[in-house]
Design an enzyme around this catalytic site. Sequence first.
Site, PDB file in Angstrom:
ATOM      1  CE  LYS A  97      63.158  35.006 -18.908  1.00 36.23           C
ATOM      2  NZ  LYS A  97      63.584  35.165 -17.486  1.00 36.23           N
ATOM      3  CE  LYS A 197      60.821  37.720 -19.409  1.00 36.72           C
ATOM      4  NZ  LYS A 197      60.633  38.717 -18.352  1.00 36.72           N
ATOM      5  N   GLY A 295      60.168  37.345  -9.730  1.00 35.26           N
ATOM      6  CA  GLY A 295      60.133  36.975  -8.320  1.00 35.26           C
ATOM      7  C   GLY A 295      59.944  35.481  -8.146  1.00 35.26           C
TER       8      GLY A 295
END
Length: 396
Positions: A97, A197, A295
């Site tokens: 990102k 983001k 994750g």
Amino acid sequence: MNGKKLNIGLFGFGTVGRGLYDVLQRIGNKNVEIKRICVRDITKQRSVQADFTDKADDIFNDPGINFIVELIDDADAAYTIVKRALQSGLPVVSGNKKMLAYHIEELIGLQAKHNVALLYDASACGSIPVIRNLEEYYDNDLLTSVKGILNGSSNFILSKIFNEKMSYADALKLAQDLGFAESNPTLDIDGWDSLFKLIIITVHAFGLYVAPEEIFTYGISNMNDDDIRFANEKERRFKLVAHVEKIAGNRLIMCVMPQLISRNKYIYSVEDEFNGVVIKGLFYDKQFMFGRGAGGYPTGSAVLSDITACLYDYRYEYKKRNDSQLPEFTNDHLFRVYYRYTDNEDLALVPFESISEKYSSESYKYVVGRVSLGALHNIQEELRRRNVFIAAYPND
């Protein structure tokens, strides 16, 4: 590419790269195969049967590889890989990102020039398909704002503080021990991860690219027990919120900062390492997307979704960027904020337009007042350095 097999050259085998590998092994997709993996340290034991290399040329010069997946931490190296892939006519999926936040405009141009796709849904909110939804469902002028919790690490820390009465230091250590926060957690807790983001999301939501240095960004690292007590007394919680909103005059505001969130807001109940995104528009009011934002497996599955979309020649169309009247970015907008400070010099630092509440004791001083985003942007470095804390304090 429909009907073809994707033979992937994968860059990076960290948490997400390994997650993608395991997901593919588990589902056994016959149309998608990781053919070779490029890593920084070829000598490291990885306990998987795969073809590893430490040379990018081994992937780019392999005629059997027709697809690139980039899942590395280094933004500069990621930029080099993605740019080379596009220039080589290879479709590519990226999870970086920071790289996208700085280079997305150039990469959009390269996609068009070389008629090839770059997908990166996994870069914005892990398993939440926010970019694809903005592209396909919200591709009109009804959208008014996107706001939410875009960073799982900082949200995990805040959840432990408000739900389990942990101290900030203990919550941060637990997040690090569990792998939710890096050993150097600055990217997460100071808002930079959320900022990158937000920039990507804004390109798809409103068609406008705004450089990172133009946007007020402030995290939770200066928060202390007095701030937490204030939130509890007001029956609110601090959440680190990324926010883009269209305001009067076709103008756009953007910021990342802690907000005092009341119980009636969707994101009040977003806990632990989860992300939550509220999309608001004319006529349909609010819609809420919720899921794991970090994750190996959640993000790996989002990467796989981007990969399989390319089997059907999917690509982002960037419809909003073709609007004849793109909104104009501005920091000229007033926010109500809570500001905890130490001395009069700290108070003088923030040019409040008005102050509605003030408290001062020997150990704890705060004000509630209205100040412009532009003024906060001008002093954001100083706000980080001093023993102060500031958060948006919405009226509702």
